[in-house]
Design an enzyme around this catalytic site. Sequence first.
Site, short mmCIF file in Angstrom:
data_model
loop_
_atom_site.label_atom_id
_atom_site.label_comp_id
_atom_site.label_asym_id
_atom_site.label_seq_id
_atom_site.Cartn_x
_atom_site.Cartn_y
_atom_site.Cartn_z
N ASP A 13 41.50 15.43 13.04
CA ASP A 13 40.62 16.31 12.76
C ASP A 13 39.94 16.45 13.82
O ASP A 13 38.24 17.71 13.37
CB ASP A 13 40.51 17.12 11.55
N ARG A 27 34.70 17.52 15.86
CA ARG A 27 35.15 18.11 14.65
C ARG A 27 35.14 19.11 14.27
O ARG A 27 34.95 20.54 13.89
CB ARG A 27 33.83 17.42 12.50
N ASP A 32 40.82 20.11 7.03
CA ASP A 32 40.66 18.49 6.86
C ASP A 32 41.58 17.93 7.14
O ASP A 32 42.47 18.16 6.50
CB ASP A 32 40.05 18.43 5.05
N THR A 33 42.36 16.57 7.22
CA THR A 33 43.87 15.56 7.44
C THR A 33 43.08 14.25 6.74
O THR A 33 41.78 13.56 6.74
CB THR A 33 44.10 15.49 8.69
N GLU A 35 42.79 10.27 6.07
CA GLU A 35 42.68 9.50 6.30
C GLU A 35 43.13 8.23 7.22
O GLU A 35 44.05 8.57 6.90
CB GLU A 35 41.45 8.54 5.61
N ARG A 78 27.53 16.14 15.37
CA ARG A 78 28.83 16.39 15.47
C ARG A 78 29.11 17.85 15.61
O ARG A 78 28.53 17.91 15.50
CB ARG A 78 30.01 16.03 14.85
#
Length: 210
Positions: A13, A27, A32-33, A35, A78
């Site tokens: 992501d 970002r 959300d993916t 880790e 970010r």
Amino acid sequence: MVDVTLDRAVDGDTIKVKYNGNVDTVRYLLVDTPESKKPDSCVQPYGEDASKRNKELVSDGKLQMEFDKGDHRDKYGRLLAYVYVDGKSVQETLLKEGLARVAYVYEPNTKYIDQFKKDEQEAKTEKLSIWSKNGYVTDRGFNGCVKEKTTAVKKATTSKPTAIQPTTPKASSETSTTTENDASSSATSTGETETFKNLRNLGYSLPLNI
């Protein structure tokens, strides 16, 4: 839409792009993916799949960003954006393929929240990837690890080490100028990785300034 040039994909992501003459981290908004590369974190199931898929998507085509109404950057500096390749949403693709969940929903950066939830539900219904494991996806992230992060150096070989017989170094200028690379080469020539501590125990003379 803002045209940008890919610098590199970071994980599932996050990417780095060339924007306004600088290399910036982007970002992805609202997703959300798992880790795959986060420092001090384990590699989670489907993390490497999401990272690989994201890289495939952003590496082939015209890359663009879209900002929402709220802050354009997070507390880490970010950029926060929706990302597109040839006009197709990268976030939607990851959600539809079950490689991302809807997360980090903060007003007013919620322009596509309804569509993203539909994409997520589609993957849930089909039990794709992250949704194939019961209890894996939570409101706070993802449960479980594929493997722990480690900084240990792998041995050069798994074969049984060959014993090195202790020797008494000759008193010469060569002994006094032995370098770290010389000692390392002596050890690795037999396919082993020896530490300088072991070399000292075996009688090797090492310079004091290593």
